[in-house]
Design a protein around this motif. Structure first.
Motif, PDB file in Angstrom:
ATOM      1  N   GLY A 127       0.799  -1.225   0.000  1.00 37.68           N
ATOM      2  CA  GLY A 127       0.000   0.000   0.000  1.00 37.68           C
ATOM      3  C   GLY A 127       0.829   1.271   0.000  1.00 37.68           C
ATOM      4  N   ALA A 128       2.145   1.166   0.131  1.00 37.36           N
ATOM      5  CA  ALA A 128       3.014   2.350   0.144  1.00 37.36           C
ATOM      6  C   ALA A 128       3.599   2.584  -1.242  1.00 37.36           C
ATOM      7  CB  ALA A 128       4.128   2.166   1.160  1.00 37.36           C
ATOM      8  N   ASN A 129       3.686   3.859  -1.649  1.00 36.13           N
ATOM      9  CA  ASN A 129       4.309   4.227  -2.922  1.00 36.13           C
ATOM     10  C   ASN A 129       5.819   4.347  -2.746  1.00 36.13           C
ATOM     11  OD1 ASN A 129       1.788   4.319  -4.016  1.00 36.13           O
ATOM     12  ND2 ASN A 129       1.764   6.508  -4.420  1.00 36.13           N
ATOM     13  N   ILE A 130       6.553   3.645  -3.580  1.00 41.74           N
ATOM     14  CA  ILE A 130       8.014   3.715  -3.555  1.00 41.74           C
ATOM     15  C   ILE A 130       8.476   4.176  -4.936  1.00 41.74           C
ATOM     16  CG2 ILE A 130      10.149   2.376  -3.321  1.00 41.74           C
ATOM     17  CD1 ILE A 130       8.617   0.478  -1.467  1.00 41.74           C
ATOM     18  N   TYR A 131       9.356   5.179  -4.951  1.00 42.94           N
ATOM     19  CA  TYR A 131       9.799   5.775  -6.214  1.00 42.94           C
ATOM     20  C   TYR A 131      11.173   5.222  -6.601  1.00 42.94           C
ATOM     21  CZ  TYR A 131       5.946   8.905  -5.247  1.00 42.94           C
ATOM     22  OH  TYR A 131       4.691   9.397  -4.985  1.00 42.94           O
ATOM     23  N   PRO A 132      11.233   4.456  -7.695  1.00 34.87           N
ATOM     24  CA  PRO A 132      12.505   3.828  -8.085  1.00 34.87           C
ATOM     25  C   PRO A 132      13.655   4.804  -8.290  1.00 34.87           C
ATOM     26  CG  PRO A 132      10.686   2.825  -9.279  1.00 34.87           C
ATOM     27  CD  PRO A 132      10.118   4.007  -8.548  1.00 34.87           C
ATOM     28  N   ALA A 133      13.368   5.996  -8.813  1.00 37.57           N
ATOM     29  CA  ALA A 133      14.449   6.936  -9.115  1.00 37.57           C
ATOM     30  C   ALA A 133      15.273   7.268  -7.881  1.00 37.57           C
ATOM     31  CB  ALA A 133      13.879   8.210  -9.730  1.00 37.57           C
ATOM     32  N   GLU A 134      14.610   7.340  -6.730  1.00 41.35           N
ATOM     33  CA  GLU A 134      15.323   7.647  -5.488  1.00 41.35           C
ATOM     34  C   GLU A 134      16.329   6.552  -5.161  1.00 41.35           C
ATOM     35  OE1 GLU A 134      14.244   8.690  -0.803  1.00 41.35           O
ATOM     36  OE2 GLU A 134      12.723   7.817  -2.128  1.00 41.35           O
ATOM     37  N   ILE A 135      15.936   5.305  -5.358  1.00 38.10           N
ATOM     38  CA  ILE A 135      16.812   4.169  -5.079  1.00 38.10           C
ATOM     39  C   ILE A 135      17.925   4.096  -6.126  1.00 38.10           C
ATOM     40  CG2 ILE A 135      16.855   1.678  -4.647  1.00 38.10           C
ATOM     41  CD1 ILE A 135      13.739   1.928  -4.281  1.00 38.10           C
TER      42      ILE A 135
END
Length: 520
Positions: free
Chosen positions: A417-425
């Motif tokens: 349910g949480a949004n994770i942004y690949p660009a940050e990683i």
């Protein structure tokens, strides 16, 4: 004549025919007068074939004077010019030729087989097939086509336009088309040089622009031709290498160029003695875009090249932002503030504007004629919100008006349910010295919906495997919350990127979702 008094290639070439207009990748130099004469002859020849204002031509040509001649002819004859990606197959080329309604296709000898296949797929008549370089069966030789025409300025000149095709990340590529302006070509060229004004780039002799990426990309075409219209010498590269880039900057005292972060990373990997061999102090505007640049990479480039590194965010569809060296220091991670002719809107899923600092879908609007995706009203409509359009990117604007990008809507990982942004990683992993390139995306997880997967291209000489994976994960300690850490890391010999630096992430992600419904 003052160098800055006249803008636009056609006027400049008439005033100074001996100006060095461009240099081909093999080192062949082209003076402005000769280039102008050839472009004029081509206009007469195209009209002889029956082409009229509003018609189109396509070019399947490598970087260099051949494609530039097509551009210079089309844009003073009221034609649409579409440069075609030379990595495409015959059927893909045929789609663009047919979809663009091109009346002529110019094919360089290097791409003869796929070009012929594309012409066949499009049903292009023989008179519209033109060979550039060595003869191609069934094609008219370009030199023979223009031989009987004079190099004089054509009558009834009117401004044409480029019509680039989007990369087609979903479905077939579509042409970004605008209505012709009816302007005098010289006036249109002068107005177009406003792009360089946003970066503070000056007109006149003593400047050279280095073309490092394929000219079938919108930004590469726009930057290189704008430089030409400002009286700069355009130096073309064919197959990019880090050391050849430095050599050309040194040899031609290059003052501006357009690169992508992948170029930066590879140049920074050169041994110190190789870098020191070349003088790059002439560079004043090292402009990058097309893909996110990790802060550590940009910091290293600034330390090497000085205060000449500019970043931008823009689209074939129009509009953009720019971040100069000072902007990067005061607003690290930002892609800058809007161009003077651009407005930004950050909206939620319902299309309502969100407060400052809140992440949403990034929309832009640019002054001037609006675009359409040729032949696709539905795609045109779906990308619009009022007078704004979106590429599907997500981000937020701070209180000072600077834009920060998070990711593309389609790339957001939803885990538990949480949004994770690949660009940050990706930015954190790219900073590791053992990493040459990286891609992060979501893969199926029965409990969480998606889990974070990283694909890494190791730096030269670095062995892939569990030990490298462990080092990379350990490097994230204290820099990223554990929920964002990749659950697994796989390795690849070379990342699938387009020549303009854009990652073709679907090639990596799709196999993991085969037979499954994507969570997004």
């Amino acid at each position: 004549m003052s160098d800055a008094a006249v803008l636009g290639f056609w006027k400049l070439a008439q005033a100074d025919p001996e100006w060095l207009a461009c240099v081909d990748p093999d080192g062949t130099e082209h003076r402005a007068g000769a280039l102008l004469g050839r472009a004029n002859r081509l206009v007469h020849a195209l009209r002889g074939l029956g082409l009229r204002t509003g018609d189109g031509i396509c070019g399947l040509t490598p970087n260099g004077s051949a494609g530039l001649t097509l551009y210079l002819a089309a844009l003073q004859a009221g034609l649409y010019y579409t440069p075609i990606n030379w990595h495409l197959t015959g059927p893909e080329i045929g789609h663009i030729v047919a979809d663009s309604d091109a009346k002529a296709l110019f094919v360089h000898e290097r791409f003869a087989d796929e070009g012929r296949s594309g012409a066949d797929a499009a049903g292009l008549p023989e008179q519209g097939r033109v060979a550039v370089g060595r003869p191609i069966p069934g094609f008219t030789d370009l030199d023979a086509l223009i031989a009987g025409y004079p190099p004089v300025t054509p009558e009834d000149r009117t401004a044409g336009l480029t019509m680039h095709y989007t990369s087609g990340t979903t479905g077939r590529p579509k042409g970004v088309r605008r209505a012709l302006t009816g302007l005098d070509p010289d006036m249109a060229a002068e107005l177009g040089t406003g792009l360089f004004g946003f970066f503070g780039i000056e007109a006149g002799r003593g400047h050279a622009h280095l073309v490092t990426s394929p000219t079938y990309h919108t930004a590469v075409t726009q930057f290189s031709t704008t430089a030409l219209h400002m009286g700069h010498t355009v130096v073309y590269m064919d197959r990019w290498t880090a050391e050849e880039t430095l050599r050309l900057v040194d040899a031609y005292r290059v003052t501006s160029t357009h690169m992508v972060p992948t170029h930066f990373k590879r140049m920074l990997r050169l041994p110190a003695q190789e870098r020191a061999r070349y003088d790059v102090s002439s560079m004043r505007w090292l402009i990058h875009g097309a893909a996110p640049c990790p802060p550590a990479v940009k910091e290293a480039m600034v330390a090497w090249w000085g205060d000449c590194v500019y970043e931008y965010y823009a689209a074939t569809e129009g509009g953009g932002t720019i971040a100069g060296p000072d902007d990067w220091r005061t607003h690290p991670g930002s892609v800058g503030r809007p161009w003077p002719i651009t407005e930004l809107l950050i909206a939620d899923d319902d299309g309502a504007e969100v407060p400052v600092g809140t992440t949403g879908t990034v929309y832009m609007k640019m002054a001037g004629p609006s675009f359409e995706y040729k032949g696709d009203r539905e795609k045109t409509r779906a990308a619009r919100l009022g007078g704004f359009f979106t590429l599907g990117d997500m981000g937020h604007v701070d209180a000072d008006g600077y834009l920060y990008l998070s990711d593309r809507t389609s790339d957001v990982i939803i885990s538990g349910g949480a949004n994770i942004y690949p660009a940050e990683i990706e930015n954190e992993l790219m900073a590791h010295p053992d990493v040459m390139d990286v891609a992060v995306f979501g893969v199926p997880d029965d409990d969480w919906g998606e889990q974070v997967k990283a694909i890494v291209e190791p730096a030269e000489g670095v062995a892939p495997g569990p030990e490298l994976a462990r080092r990379l994960l350990d490097s994230l300690e204290g820099r990223l919350s554990r929920m964002k850490w990749p659950r697994s890391i796989d390795f690849i010999e070379e990342m699938p990127r387009e020549p303009n630096g854009k990652l073709i992430k679907r090639r990596l992600r799709d196999p993991y979702w085969e037979g499954r419904t994507h969570a997004i």
